[in-house]
Motif scaffolding. Structure first.
Motif, mmCIF file in Angstrom:
data_model
loop_
_atom_site.group_PDB
_atom_site.id
_atom_site.type_symbol
_atom_site.label_atom_id
_atom_site.label_comp_id
_atom_site.label_asym_id
_atom_site.label_seq_id
_atom_site.Cartn_x
_atom_site.Cartn_y
_atom_site.Cartn_z
ATOM 1 N N ASP A 141 29.268 46.258 52.832
ATOM 2 C CA ASP A 141 29.952 45.586 53.936
ATOM 3 C C ASP A 141 29.961 44.078 53.730
ATOM 4 N N LEU A 142 28.841 43.542 53.286
ATOM 5 C CA LEU A 142 28.765 42.098 53.051
ATOM 6 C C LEU A 142 29.721 41.671 51.943
ATOM 7 N N VAL A 143 29.765 42.475 50.876
ATOM 8 C CA VAL A 143 30.658 42.144 49.763
ATOM 9 C C VAL A 143 32.113 42.266 50.185
ATOM 10 N N ASP A 144 32.439 43.287 50.988
ATOM 11 C CA ASP A 144 33.824 43.461 51.448
ATOM 12 C C ASP A 144 34.263 42.289 52.325
ATOM 13 N N LYS A 145 33.372 41.772 53.159
ATOM 14 C CA LYS A 145 33.712 40.617 54.001
ATOM 15 C C LYS A 145 33.968 39.389 53.143
ATOM 16 N N MET A 146 33.198 39.253 52.100
ATOM 17 C CA MET A 146 33.408 38.135 51.187
ATOM 18 C C MET A 146 34.764 38.262 50.495
ATOM 19 N N TYR A 147 35.135 39.482 50.127
ATOM 20 C CA TYR A 147 36.423 39.710 49.468
ATOM 21 C C TYR A 147 37.591 39.368 50.382
ATOM 22 N N THR A 148 37.415 39.555 51.688
ATOM 23 C CA THR A 148 38.486 39.240 52.630
ATOM 24 C C THR A 148 38.869 37.765 52.538
ATOM 25 N N CYS A 149 37.867 36.906 52.398
ATOM 26 C CA CYS A 149 38.133 35.477 52.235
ATOM 27 C C CYS A 149 38.681 35.180 50.846
ATOM 28 N N HIS A 150 38.210 35.925 49.879
ATOM 29 C CA HIS A 150 38.599 35.685 48.490
ATOM 30 C C HIS A 150 40.012 36.196 48.206
ATOM 31 N N ALA A 151 40.487 37.152 49.007
ATOM 32 C CA ALA A 151 41.788 37.787 48.741
ATOM 33 C C ALA A 151 42.931 36.791 48.818
ATOM 34 N N ASN A 152 42.857 35.845 49.761
ATOM 35 C CA ASN A 152 43.942 34.871 49.887
ATOM 36 C C ASN A 152 44.081 34.020 48.635
ATOM 37 N N LEU A 153 42.954 33.624 48.050
ATOM 38 C CA LEU A 153 42.999 32.840 46.814
ATOM 39 C C LEU A 153 43.630 33.648 45.689
ATOM 40 N N MET A 154 43.253 34.920 45.602
ATOM 41 C CA MET A 154 43.781 35.773 44.544
ATOM 42 C C MET A 154 45.286 35.973 44.702
ATOM 43 N N GLN A 155 45.728 36.247 45.916
ATOM 44 C CA GLN A 155 47.162 36.463 46.148
ATOM 45 C C GLN A 155 47.965 35.195 45.882
ATOM 46 N N THR A 156 47.400 34.045 46.260
ATOM 47 C CA THR A 156 48.105 32.787 46.011
ATOM 48 C C THR A 156 48.243 32.522 44.524
ATOM 49 N N ALA A 157 47.177 32.788 43.775
ATOM 50 C CA ALA A 157 47.215 32.549 42.333
ATOM 51 C C ALA A 157 48.214 33.482 41.647
ATOM 52 N N ILE A 158 48.213 34.740 42.043
ATOM 53 C CA ILE A 158 49.130 35.708 41.431
ATOM 54 C C ILE A 158 50.573 35.384 41.805
ATOM 55 N N LYS A 159 50.794 35.059 43.077
ATOM 56 C CA LYS A 159 52.153 34.736 43.516
ATOM 57 C C LYS A 159 52.674 33.494 42.793
ATOM 58 N N GLY A 160 51.815 32.470 42.646
ATOM 59 C CA GLY A 160 52.232 31.261 41.951
ATOM 60 C C GLY A 160 52.579 31.527 40.501
ATOM 61 N N GLU A 211 46.774 28.070 31.454
ATOM 62 C CA GLU A 211 45.843 27.672 32.503
ATOM 63 C C GLU A 211 46.042 28.505 33.761
ATOM 64 N N ASN A 212 47.298 28.908 34.037
ATOM 65 C CA ASN A 212 47.549 29.750 35.200
ATOM 66 C C ASN A 212 46.819 31.074 35.087
ATOM 67 N N THR A 213 46.882 31.674 33.903
ATOM 68 C CA THR A 213 46.207 32.964 33.716
ATOM 69 C C THR A 213 44.697 32.796 33.723
ATOM 70 N N ARG A 214 44.211 31.673 33.230
ATOM 71 C CA ARG A 214 42.764 31.445 33.266
ATOM 72 C C ARG A 214 42.270 31.283 34.693
ATOM 73 N N ASP A 215 43.090 30.681 35.542
ATOM 74 C CA ASP A 215 42.712 30.560 36.951
ATOM 75 C C ASP A 215 42.577 31.933 37.586
ATOM 76 N N ILE A 216 43.521 32.824 37.288
ATOM 77 C CA ILE A 216 43.451 34.188 37.826
ATOM 78 C C ILE A 216 42.231 34.907 37.271
ATOM 79 N N ARG A 217 41.986 34.749 35.961
ATOM 80 C CA ARG A 217 40.832 35.401 35.348
ATOM 81 C C ARG A 217 39.528 34.887 35.950
#
Length: 397
Positions: free
Chosen positions: A161-180, A246-252
Motif C-alpha cells: 500500500d505504501l509503495v502504491d501510494k508513492m507510485y501515484t505521485c510518481h505516475a504523473n512524472l512518468m506520463q509527462t516524460a513519455i508524452k514529451g 537524453e529523453n530516453t535516459r530521463d524515462i529510464r
C-alpha cells in the motif's frame, strides 16, 4: 484520433487559412506504462524472495537429534496434494507481500493450505478467530482459532500500500516524460485551404479529411495518396529532431526509481532486482541479512510455537530454516576456506559436505574433528618457548 482546433484555427475555419496538424499521442492514448513497470518491479521482488526461501532446507530435530520424518517431508517435499514445497512457498510469499499477511491452515488429513482470503476477528487476551477461510474455490464452513493456524504478518504497515501510494505521485512524472518523448517524435505539417465548406456533404468530407485521412497519410509505412480538393494544400514538416538520447535516459531514470523504491521497501539491494553484477557478493549478503533472515525468523517462530509447542521445544524438538543453501558455493574457490575450517578443528568432514550440498560419508573418521600441529593452547606454546630458552642457557654453561 480526432483533431482539436484551437481558437486561431476556429477563426480560419470561418475565413479560410491553414490548420497546424500534429500527429502525436492524445492524453487518452498514452498507455499507463508505469503500471506495468510497477507490477514488474513488485513481482520481481516477490519472486526473488520466494526463490531464496524455497532454496532453504527446513531441518527438523526430534529431542535434540536431527530427524527427517513426516514434518520434514511436509515442508521440504509436499505440503499438500496439489503443490510441491517450492510452489507452496511461492504462494505463501506472494500472499504475504501482497496483503502484508498470510494464513496457512491444515486440512483434516494434515495438508497445509495457503488461504486466498479470510476474515480475522482480533482479541486482546483470547485467540483471534478466523472465518470465511477460502482456498481456491473452497470455503471452510468452520472457523479457526489462532492456535490452530499459522498466521504470518510481514510488517506493521502494508508495504505494498505504501509503495502504491508513492507510485501515484510518481505516475504523473512518468506520463509527462513519455508524452514529451512521443510528441517530440510526432509528424507535423500545415494544411492550407481557401474556405471552410458550407455544404453539409462537403463539410462531412472536410472533417473526414482532417480527422482520418491526414492521420493515415502521416502514419503510413508504405506509399499512399492523399486526395486534396480545390484550394487545399499540405506542407509537411517531417518528424522533429528535437528528441535525443537524453529523453530516453530521463524515462529510464524514472523506471529505475520504481525498481529502487520497491526493492528498498522490501530490504532488497536494488542492484539485485536490476540485474547489475558489480559487487554482487556484498549485495547478496545485505539481501540475506536485512530481507531473508528476518523473514525466516518470522516463519520459523510461528511454525515452532504452533506445530511443536513450548514443552517439546524445551526438550530439543524444533524446526530450523537453513539459509546456507541460498548462496551458490563454488567448490574449487572455497577449497582454501574448507581446509582452514577442517584443520582448525571447528568442523568435521561431514559438516563441510553437508554445507556444500553433498551426502555425508558413512565413516567414523568423517565425523571426527582434526586439528593441525600448528595450533596449540597459549600456555603450551609459552612453556615450550621457556623450555627452549632454558636449554639454550644450559648449553652455553
Amino acid at each position: 484520433m480526432a483533431i482539436n482546433l484551437n481558437f486561431k484555427n476556429w477563426l480560419r475555419k470561418l475565413f479560410g487559412g491553414d490548420v497546424v496538424y500534429n500527429v502525436s499521442l492524445d492524453d487518452e492514448a498514452i498507455p499507463v506504462i508505469e503500471t506495468y513497470y510497477r507490477d514488474l518491479a513488485f513481482w520481481s521482488c516477490v519472486t526473488l524472495i520466494a526463490n531464496a526461501i524455497s532454496k532453504c532446507e527446513f531441518r527438523t530435530y526430534l529431542r535434540g537429534e536431527e530427524a527427517e520424518k513426516d514434518e520434514y517431508y511436509l515442508w521440504n517435499i509436499q505440503p499438500n496434494r496439489n503443490q510441491n514445497s517450492t510452489q507452496f512457498i511461492h504462494r505463501l510469499i506472494a500472499q504475504l507481500c501482497s496483503h502484508n499477511e498470510a494464513l496457512v491452515v491444515a486440512s483434516d488429513d494434515g495438508q497445509l493450505l495457503v488461504a486466498d482470503s479470510f476474515t480475522r476477528e482480533e482479541y486482546a487476551v483470547y485467540d483471534d478467530i478466523f472465518s470465511q477461510v477460502t482456498v481456491k474455490d473452497y470455503t471452510f464452513s468452520r472457523t479457526f482459532t489462532q492456535s490452530e493456524v499459522l498466521y504470518f504478518r510481514l510488517a506493521d504497515k502494508n508495504i505494498k500500500d505504501l509503495v502504491d501510494k508513492m507510485y501515484t505521485c510518481h505516475a504523473n512524472l512518468m506520463q509527462t516524460a513519455i508524452k514529451g518523448y512521443r510528441n517530440a517524435r510526432g509528424t507535423k505539417g500545415i494544411f492550407k485551404y481557401e474556405s471552410y465548406p458550407v455544404n453539409p456533404k462537403e463539410e462531412e468530407a472536410f472533417k473526414s479529411l482532417l480527422n482520418s485521412k491526414l492521420k493515415q497519410f502521416f502514419q503510413a509505412d508504405s506509399d499512399i495518396v492523399l486526395p486534396l480538393g480545390k484550394g487545399q494544400d499540405l506542407l509537411e514538416f517531417g518528424k522533429e529532431k528535437t528528441y535525443s538520447s537524453e529523453n530516453t535516459r530521463d524515462i529510464r531514470a524514472l523506471i529505475d526509481d520504481i525498481f529502487d523504491f520497491t526493492a528498498k521497501a522490501f530490504g532488497i539491494p536494488p542492484m539485485l532486482i536490476k540485474g547489475e553484477v558489480q559487487d554482487v557478493t556484498t549485495a547478496i549478503n545485505q539481501f540475506l541479512t536485512f530481507c531473508i533472515d528476518p523473514l525466516v525468523d518470522t516463519l520459523q517462530e510461528e511454525i515452532i510455537r504452533k506445530r511443536i509447542g513450548r514443552e517439546e521445544f524445551l526438550r530439543g524438538t524444533k524446526l530450523v530454516i537453513d539459509t546456507r543453501t541460498i548462496k551458490h558455493i563454488d567448490l574449487f574457490e572455497a577449497a582454501p576456506q574448507i581446509d582452514k575450517l577442517v584443520s582448525s578443528g571447528c568442523f568435521c568432514v561431514n559438516d563441510i559436505r553437508t554445507a556444500l550440498g553433498y551426502e555425508p560419508i558413512n565413516e567414523n573418521w568423517a565425523n571426527e574433528h582434526f586439528i593441525t600441529k600448528n595450533y596449540a593452547p597459549v600456555e603450551e606454546v609459552l612453556n615450550q618457548i621457556s623450555n627452549e630458552q632454558e636449554g639454550d642457557n644450559a648449553n652455553e654453561d
